[in-house]
Design a protein around this motif. Structure first.
Motif, PDB file in Angstrom:
ATOM      1  N   ALA A 247       7.873  46.742 -16.140  1.00  0.00           N
ATOM      2  CA  ALA A 247       7.873  47.567 -14.841  1.00  0.00           C
ATOM      3  C   ALA A 247       8.827  48.300 -14.953  1.00  0.00           C
ATOM      4  CB  ALA A 247       8.385  46.232 -13.889  1.00  0.00           C
ATOM      5  N   LEU A 248       8.726  49.465 -14.092  1.00  0.00           N
ATOM      6  CA  LEU A 248       9.327  50.451 -13.379  1.00  0.00           C
ATOM      7  C   LEU A 248      10.455  50.043 -12.530  1.00  0.00           C
ATOM      8  CD1 LEU A 248      10.104  53.293 -14.747  1.00  0.00           C
ATOM      9  CD2 LEU A 248       8.777  54.590 -13.210  1.00  0.00           C
ATOM     10  N   LEU A 249      11.689  49.606 -12.518  1.00  0.00           N
ATOM     11  CA  LEU A 249      12.634  49.658 -11.105  1.00  0.00           C
ATOM     12  C   LEU A 249      12.986  50.802 -10.478  1.00  0.00           C
ATOM     13  CD1 LEU A 249      14.784  46.777 -12.590  1.00  0.00           C
ATOM     14  CD2 LEU A 249      12.244  46.422 -11.165  1.00  0.00           C
ATOM     15  N   LEU A 250      13.044  51.096  -9.216  1.00  0.00           N
ATOM     16  CA  LEU A 250      13.052  51.802  -8.458  1.00  0.00           C
ATOM     17  C   LEU A 250      14.156  51.711  -7.395  1.00  0.00           C
ATOM     18  CD1 LEU A 250       9.139  52.910  -7.810  1.00  0.00           C
ATOM     19  CD2 LEU A 250      10.873  53.593  -9.518  1.00  0.00           C
ATOM     20  N   PRO A 251      14.891  52.993  -7.106  1.00  0.00           N
ATOM     21  CA  PRO A 251      15.229  54.293  -7.249  1.00  0.00           C
ATOM     22  C   PRO A 251      15.356  54.830  -8.562  1.00  0.00           C
ATOM     23  CG  PRO A 251      16.575  54.256  -5.922  1.00  0.00           C
ATOM     24  CD  PRO A 251      16.164  51.795  -6.471  1.00  0.00           C
ATOM     25  N   ASP A 252      16.413  53.407  -9.658  1.00  0.00           N
ATOM     26  CA  ASP A 252      16.537  54.027 -10.970  1.00  0.00           C
ATOM     27  C   ASP A 252      16.018  54.087 -11.613  1.00  0.00           C
ATOM     28  OD1 ASP A 252      19.313  54.260  -8.853  1.00  0.00           O
ATOM     29  OD2 ASP A 252      19.166  51.576  -9.278  1.00  0.00           O
ATOM     30  N   HIS A 253      15.390  54.009 -11.895  1.00  0.00           N
ATOM     31  CA  HIS A 253      13.940  53.964 -12.960  1.00  0.00           C
ATOM     32  C   HIS A 253      14.636  53.326 -14.341  1.00  0.00           C
ATOM     33  CE1 HIS A 253      12.340  57.250 -11.274  1.00  0.00           C
ATOM     34  NE2 HIS A 253      13.355  57.428 -10.124  1.00  0.00           N
ATOM     35  N   TYR A 254      14.571  52.495 -14.105  1.00  0.00           N
ATOM     36  CA  TYR A 254      14.832  51.204 -15.355  1.00  0.00           C
ATOM     37  C   TYR A 254      13.649  50.545 -15.562  1.00  0.00           C
ATOM     38  CZ  TYR A 254      19.446  50.646 -14.154  1.00  0.00           C
ATOM     39  OH  TYR A 254      21.107  50.944 -14.235  1.00  0.00           O
ATOM     40  N   LEU A 255      13.665  50.755 -16.841  1.00  0.00           N
ATOM     41  CA  LEU A 255      11.827  50.359 -17.542  1.00  0.00           C
ATOM     42  C   LEU A 255      12.459  49.077 -18.207  1.00  0.00           C
ATOM     43  CD1 LEU A 255       9.242  51.283 -17.097  1.00  0.00           C
ATOM     44  CD2 LEU A 255       9.138  52.364 -19.520  1.00  0.00           C
ATOM     45  N   VAL A 256      11.818  47.813 -17.587  1.00  0.00           N
ATOM     46  CA  VAL A 256      12.675  46.645 -18.012  1.00  0.00           C
ATOM     47  C   VAL A 256      10.743  45.749 -18.693  1.00  0.00           C
ATOM     48  CG1 VAL A 256      14.544  46.940 -16.722  1.00  0.00           C
ATOM     49  CG2 VAL A 256      13.019  45.635 -15.687  1.00  0.00           C
ATOM     50  N   THR A 257      10.591  44.093 -18.659  1.00  0.00           N
ATOM     51  CA  THR A 257      10.053  43.792 -19.100  1.00  0.00           C
ATOM     52  C   THR A 257      10.157  42.394 -18.666  1.00  0.00           C
ATOM     53  OG1 THR A 257       8.996  44.862 -21.987  1.00  0.00           O
ATOM     54  CG2 THR A 257       8.955  42.198 -20.728  1.00  0.00           C
ATOM     55  N   VAL A 258       9.667  42.209 -18.244  1.00  0.00           N
ATOM     56  CA  VAL A 258       9.251  40.483 -17.299  1.00  0.00           C
ATOM     57  C   VAL A 258       8.697  40.231 -16.936  1.00  0.00           C
ATOM     58  CG1 VAL A 258       9.923  39.452 -14.792  1.00  0.00           C
ATOM     59  CG2 VAL A 258      10.333  42.163 -15.369  1.00  0.00           C
ATOM     60  N   MET A 259       9.006  38.240 -17.632  1.00  0.00           N
ATOM     61  CA  MET A 259       8.373  37.646 -17.865  1.00  0.00           C
ATOM     62  C   MET A 259       8.320  36.863 -16.263  1.00  0.00           C
ATOM     63  SD  MET A 259       8.705  34.498 -20.194  1.00  0.00           S
ATOM     64  CE  MET A 259       8.539  35.635 -21.998  1.00  0.00           C
TER      65      MET A 259
END
Length: 948
Positions: A247-259
């Motif tokens: 997932a791309l978390l906004l607005p800071d553009h963190y690209l993280v894997t979420v289970m």
């Protein structure tokens, strides 16, 4: 990732036919992935690149394992172009024509929104908005599409849109963050908060799609770079499997894997060589999540981060994907992450339960733990009669049956083996010696005894045999027990008086309220209650003075002066014999009800088992139901020579002695005459006698007769009858069959075995119970009539062969129900127990073994003559003569010095006693066997194992 127009050497397709598909993913401003409709599984998909235009390349992470490679950032306006198409196309149907296909298989064409070419041309729209440029190299005048795009591009330049705006678009380049240095701190800072959320969430169900996703309300068109493009906090960029996304978390553009918290879908296993293979339904689960969430605007609640794995819940305006995956049978609940799920674990369990009931997908072969139970056996009401342990109670059903019910998924307080064996000289008593066991039992006793509870069976735990470190357990019914809407197991755990059992993930035999139990345990641990307390454990110093005559004498005056004392009934031995716990005195006593004579229950005596008197079981059950584990008052009057206290017991104003007499389950004893309750007892007894109830059913008034003095017989009567000796015990008791009825027994055995051979019983179908008359296979493979004496486990059942007198321990698979035509009503049990008259068996084991060996050799399995001499405590005492010589077998043992003579006082037996004594003197003079060291019958005889 950017797509470019086809290279000049690629040839156009000969016939550009119109095709349709649903947009699965937008790779960039000029490349999309479309899929077909699913047909029994994930549909095919293909990548289409827009012809004649190019958009900025999306950022790309450096290749893993290549230290020289670097991250590639977005080109200006690349992300905005991708987002423009994403909002317009994801989940929508498009039509397209493939104009060119390269040698590498890349396809280029025109894409229209909708089902035909009258829809919006995406290439035109992108160029119009200034989000893509036209490929002008090699332009040909006869290509109207390319010429049109050039005109549109010129207009965008004039309007300074997008790429043509002032400043070069540096502000449109994202600062992508591929890694988080400290994921736990990151999650904790956002724990249970929707990431940058600004709208009210709804939980309307997602459509159970077979093809497309129910569209969200149409996004607002792109306005200007100063207006935020997204109102949702995150975008799902990739779906690894059904329950893991990128997932791309906004607005800071963190690209993280979420289970996803609380669930797990089938996954794709990776082999050592790098190849992947899907578990069953893994591809379907991935498609299920992709078709609903991939590149959708969602809200993510970050809930926990164990072992650097971010757990979260993804909320879409149309529903919660976690619950839907469970409901459709694409996922199962997992306990380790269920605890952090913030939307209510009961919703997940309910969704999983729905899939199990419908047996869909991963649950297609599911069998519920209670599938074989009728509804009346799964849910019922019971009255609690006894608290067996901190996790088990005995309930009385409406049918009158008693049933032991274990509380599901909890474990009572226990103690480690080392501490248990710390004081080997002390008798270990779990209720008082295991910390918090007494508190747990008391909690259940005060809440449940005598109350009606609702029982919902969760599972049946099969019987287990003994292991290296575990005892054997019989089959157990495990259930959720509630009273007044309160789950007793949960209340017990929340007070720290029990712990929750942890299961394997695939073990469905657990409480239907397992998550509530885990939550209750977590609260107890947090608050430091009971077993989780760091304080010193409570110690219960309880003196057990049952059978301790000296201690009982010390307590007696105190209890007599106390008048009525409070007590708790710990155990009921029989209708009038109980074990009491005295809280103030912190002691356990055996208490006998005064003034009555109750029917005696069966007991194991040295000479054998004493048969229960009629209505003894009913009397015991009456007492249990009225007072077991209840708080009572007792009046101690006296004590017997065994250290048992005698007195009166009262419960809620009811005198138990009087209640037993009123129920025709006991008689008045003459000792009641000096008590204040004598008149009440006699009145109750007279009323029952008149009604001829229970123990008075066969009562008849005896006519008054003159007293006739019976003179003692002057002579011994010798009435020998032929018998067959079938079994001789180690105690020198033996069993015989009457020769006269031998033929009847043989005929019955033959007929019974023939019937069994014609209709063999189902092996293991019979469940033995103590006292049952059944049939059993002996070592010779034949069936015989038997009585069940004890059931240790299904593998160890003690049986007594009623026609032959021998005993054996057999598995229940060697037993079967007695055919009605061959029961003891047809032919009574043929083996009769007897003992030798006039003799005493040595206590010394070696001497006794010599006697038994001798007598077995002489008379076992042979026909003899037997005469009853006098009655004994458990069986008649007889003399045995050999069938041929008519010699007395018992007298022969005396003559050989193998036994001693028992002196009888009856006058008519003196002739026989004298004969036996003379033979004993002869053996003594000859120093035979036990007399080889002379007459040992002195004060120290016990030291040698002999007694007078």
């Amino acid at each position: 990732m950017a797509s470019v127009s086809a290279p000049s050497q690629a040839a156009p397709s000969p016939a550009a036919s119109l095709q349709r598909g649903i947009v699965k993913m937008v790779l960039s401003g000029c490349a999309i992935i479309v899929r077909g409709q699913p047909r029994g599984g994930p549909p095919p998909e293909r990548q289409i690149n827009l012809s004649n235009i190019r958009a900025g390349a999306m950022a790309r992470r450096a290749a893993q394992g290549q230290p020289d490679s670097k991250d590639t950032p977005d080109e200006p306006w690349a992300f905005q172009a991708r987002e423009f198409l994403r909002k317009k196309l994801i989940g929508k149907e498009v039509c397209f024509t493939v104009e060119i296909k390269t040698a590498l298989g890349r396809e280029y064409g025109m894409v229209y929104l909708g089902r035909d070419t009258t829809g919006e041309n995406l290439a035109d729209t992108l160029v119009t908005e200034g989000l893509a440029t036209v490929r002008r190299e090699g332009i040909r005048g006869n290509n109207p599409d390319q010429a049109r795009l050039c005109d549109v591009e010129d207009q965008a330049k004039a309007s300074k849109k997008g790429l043509w705006s002032e400043g070069g678009g540096a502000h449109t380049i994202r600062d992508l963050k591929y890694t988080i240095e400290n994921p736990r701190n990151f999650v904790d800072s956002l724990h249970q908060k929707p990431i940058n959320g600004n709208g009210r969430l709804t939980t309307r169900a997602l459509s159970p799609l077979a093809g497309s996703f129910s569209p969200v309300s149409r996004p607002a068109p792109y306005r200007s770079r100063n207006v935020p493009l997204h109102s949702f906090p995150a975008i799902i960029e990739h779906v690894r499997d059904g329950s893991v996304v990128r997932a791309l978390l906004l607005p800071d553009h963190y690209l993280v894997t979420v289970m996803l918290s609380g669930v797990k879908c089938p996954t794709f296993k990776r082999e050592a060589d790098g190849t992947e293979y899907p578990e069953q339904f893994a591809a379907e689960a991935k498609f299920f999540t992709e078709s609903r969430l991939l590149q959708r605007d969602v809200q993510i609640i970050l809930e926990s981060c164990p072992n650097q794995i971010i757990l979260g819940t993804i909320l879409h305006p149309n529903g919660n994907i976690t619950e839907l995956l469970l409901k459709e049978g694409f996922a199962r609940c997992v306990d380790w992450s269920m605890a952090v799920y913030t939307q209510g674990a009961e919703k997940l369990r309910a969704a999983e339960r729905s899939a199990k009931e419908r047996k869909i997908r991963i649950w297609k072969d599911y069998v519920a733990p209670t599938a074989n139970l009728d509804l009346k056996d799964r849910q019922f009401v019971a009255k609690v009669m006894q608290v067996v342990n901190a996790d088990a109670v005995v309930g009385k059903l409406n049918s009158g049956e008693l049933k032991t019910i274990h509380l599901s998924s909890i474990r009572p307080p226990r103690i480690e083996g080392e501490e248990k064996n710390k004081d080997k000289d002390k008798r270990f008593r779990p209720l008082y010696d295991i910390p918090y066991m007494f508190e747990a039992r008391e909690f259940l006793r005060k809440k449940l005894i005598g109350k009606k509870v609702n029982v919902t069976v969760d599972y049946i735990r099969a019987a287990t045999g003994p292991g290296e470190s575990t005892p054997a357990f019989s089959e157990r019914t495990c259930a959720t027990v509630t009273i007044g809407g309160i789950n007793i197991a949960e209340a017990l755990v929340s007070k720290g008086l029990a712990t929750v059992i942890r299961y394997r993930q695939d073990d469905d035999q657990r409480s239907s309220h397992y998550d509530e139990l885990l939550a209750a345990e977590a609260r107890a641990i947090k608050n430091g209650k009971g077993l989780h307390s760091k304080k010193e454990v409570p110690i219960h110093r309880v003196a057990d003075i049952s059978g301790e005559t000296q201690k009982a004498k010390q307590f007696l005056p105190f209890l007599q002066r106390a008048g009525r004392s409070e007590a708790v009934v710990e155990y009921v031995f029989s209708g009038s014999r109980l074990k009491l716990y005295m809280p103030k005195e912190t002691c356990l006593i055996t208490f006998l009800l005064a003034g009555i004579e109750c029917p005696r229950s069966s007991r194991n005596l040295p000479g054998g088992t004493q048969v229960a008197e009629p209505f003894s079981d009913e009397a015991m059950m009456f007492t249990k139901e009225l007072v077991l584990q209840r708080e009572v008052e007792v009046e101690v009057e006296s004590m017997d020579k065994a250290g048992n206290f005698i007195g009166w017991l009262h419960i809620e104003g009811v005198n138990l002695s009087v209640a037993l007499v009123e129920s025709a389950l006991s008689k008045v004893h003459f000792t009641a005459e000096r008590s204040a309750y004598y008149k009440t007892l006699v009145s109750a007894e007279d009323a029952c006698r008149l009604r001829k109830e229970k123990i008075w059913a066969n009562y008849e008034e005896k006519p008054v007769e003159e007293v006739v003095h019976v003179k003692e017989a002057k002579e011994r009567v010798a009435n020998y009858k032929p018998v067959y000796v079938t079994e001789i015990c180690d105690t020198l008791h033996f069993y015989t069959q009457d020769v006269e009825t031998g033929a009847q027994l043989e005929n019955l055995m033959e007929t019974m075995r023939a019937e069994i051979a014609a209709q063999p019983p189902v092996e293991g179908a019979y469940a033995p119970r103590r006292g049952d008359i059944c049939i059993a296979t002996f070592a010779d493979g034949e069936w015989y009539r038997a009585r069940v004496e004890k059931v240790e486990s299904p593998a160890r059942v003690h049986v007594f062969y009623i026609d032959y007198g021998n005993r054996e321990v057999v598995p229940s698979t060697r037993l079967a129900a007695m055919p009605p035509a061959f029961g003891i009503r047809t032919l009574p049990a043929q083996a009769t127990e007897h003992a030798f008259a006039y003799i005493q068996v040595p206590q010394d084991e070696d001497a006794r073994a010599d006697v038994v060996d001798c007598i077995v050799r002489d008379i076992q399995n042979s026909q003899c003559l037997m005469n009853v001499e006098y009655s004994g405590a458990t069986c008649p005492h007889v003399t045995i003569q050999f069938g041929d010589t008519k010699d007395d077998a018992g007298l022969g043992l005396v003559k050989e010095g193998l036994v001693m003579v028992e002196v009888r006082k009856e006058k008519h037996l003196q002739k026989m006693v004298t004969e036996y004594l003379n033979s004993q003197e002869s053996a003594k003079s000859a120093r035979l066997n036990i007399w080889r060291y002379g007459d040992f019958r002195a004060d120290d005889a016990d030291e040698f194992g002999y007694r007078r």
